[in-house]
Scaffold this active site. Structure first.
Site, PDB file in Angstrom:
ATOM      1  N   GLY A 277       0.818  -1.210   0.000  1.00  9.78           N
ATOM      2  CA  GLY A 277       0.000   0.000   0.000  1.00  9.78           C
ATOM      3  C   GLY A 277       0.843   1.247   0.000  1.00  9.78           C
ATOM      4  O   GLY A 277       2.066   1.185   0.110  1.00  9.78           O
ATOM      5  N   ASN A 278       0.176   2.375  -0.170  1.00 15.82           N
ATOM      6  CA  ASN A 278       0.850   3.668  -0.147  1.00 15.82           C
ATOM      7  C   ASN A 278       0.597   4.353   1.191  1.00 15.82           C
ATOM      8  O   ASN A 278      -0.406   4.073   1.843  1.00 15.82           O
ATOM      9  CB  ASN A 278       0.257   4.581  -1.223  1.00 15.82           C
ATOM     10  CG  ASN A 278       0.813   4.303  -2.584  1.00 15.82           C
ATOM     11  OD1 ASN A 278       0.806   3.181  -3.042  1.00 15.82           O
ATOM     12  ND2 ASN A 278       1.299   5.335  -3.226  1.00 15.82           N
ATOM     13  N   ARG A 279       1.430   5.280   1.542  1.00 11.97           N
ATOM     14  CA  ARG A 279       1.176   6.098   2.720  1.00 11.97           C
ATOM     15  C   ARG A 279       0.135   7.141   2.361  1.00 11.97           C
ATOM     16  O   ARG A 279       0.347   7.948   1.464  1.00 11.97           O
ATOM     17  CB  ARG A 279       2.463   6.807   3.144  1.00 11.97           C
ATOM     18  CG  ARG A 279       3.369   5.936   3.956  1.00 11.97           C
ATOM     19  CD  ARG A 279       4.619   6.663   4.350  1.00 11.97           C
ATOM     20  NE  ARG A 279       4.363   7.749   5.275  1.00 11.97           N
ATOM     21  CZ  ARG A 279       5.323   8.467   5.838  1.00 11.97           C
ATOM     22  NH1 ARG A 279       6.574   8.229   5.554  1.00 11.97           N
ATOM     23  NH2 ARG A 279       5.030   9.435   6.670  1.00 11.97           N
TER      24      ARG A 279
END
Ligand code: CTP
Ligand code: CA
Length: 226
Positions: free
Chosen positions: A33-35
């Site tokens: 996932g991304n931040r």
């Protein structure tokens, strides 16, 4: 008309907002996932509601409570986000994509938890670029499409390139190398790049920035329609 001093200049408009990260599962207990806290997208949803718009909020997993007047579509993966965005795109007058969509997803998703044993390789395949797809197939005249981009270097030139490649009306570029801004912060600063201008947004709250982004959306809508 104005309620509590906020102008109701988006009455009759449908605003589609995407927010938060996407999670790409690797196995039943892990994901890529991304931040992204989702705060910027939720602030835009809130601000658009205050201005009288109908808001569809397509959101990846966040810890935030969505504005109660928003129509919320929870999603997890980039593919689910894409499907939800495409389903709502025909209704949208303004699309604002703050979501930090994962760029890659696992080629094979393991049904069982992968056991830890030394070095491992993970095959990844690119996700669909949702924003670029929207830019290529506007379904209504005067649809305004705005993307966000987090950059660590050459921000403005990268944003200009994304504006062109994705065929959208504006890119709101956050320089994430600036300490204390962006991601989980309540404050942000940005440069908004359009075909004709570069708008410097100094540090302010995300709700204030949301209003600036909507000011631009309203202005672009008016200029395309006239
Ligand atoms: N975006 C999207 N679908 C993707 C990736 C990105 O719709 N699969 C959208 C984001 O929601 C954002 C904009 O594209 O509004 C810019 O995202 P960004 O990650 O900066 O662009 P990328 O083209 O993925 O470039 P980079 O290699 O810098 O990650
Ligand atoms: Ca990306």
């Amino acid at each position: 008309i104005a309620i509590l001093g906020i102008s109701q200049d988006m009455v009759g408009e449908t605003v589609l907002v995407t927010a938060g990260p996407t999670y790409e599962p690797i196995d039943p207990v892990r994901f890529l996932g991304n931040r992204s806290s989702g705060k910027m997208g939720y602030a835009i949803a809130e601000a658009a509601i205050r201005r009288g718009a109908r808001v569809v909020l397509i959101t990846g997993p966040t810890a935030l409570k969505p504005p109660s007047a928003a129509e919320v579509v929870p999603v997890e993966t980039a593919e689910q986000m894409r499907n939800a965005v495409m389903a709502h795109f025909p209704d949208a007058d303004v699309v604002i994509k703050t979501a930090a969509v994962a760029d890659y997803t696992a080629k094979h998703r393991s049904d069982q938890k992968i056991k830890r044993k030394g070095e491992m390789m993970l095959d990844l395949v690119p996700t669909t670029d949702i924003l670029a797809e929207l830019g290529q197939r506007r379904v209504k005249p005067a649809q305004v499409i705005i993307g966000f981009a987090a950059e660590t270097q050459d921000g403005v030139s990268n944003a200009r390139e994304k504006l062109r490649k994705k065929g959208v009306d504006a890119i709101v570029m956050n320089d994430v190398s600036r300490v204390g801004l962006g991601f989980s912060s309540d404050r942000n600063a940005a440069t908004i790049v359009t075909a004709s201008e570069e708008i410097e947004i100094p540090e302010m709250t995300k709700l204030e920035m949301a209003q600036r982004v909507l000011d631009l959306a309203v202005k672009l809508r008016a200029s395309i329609r006239s």
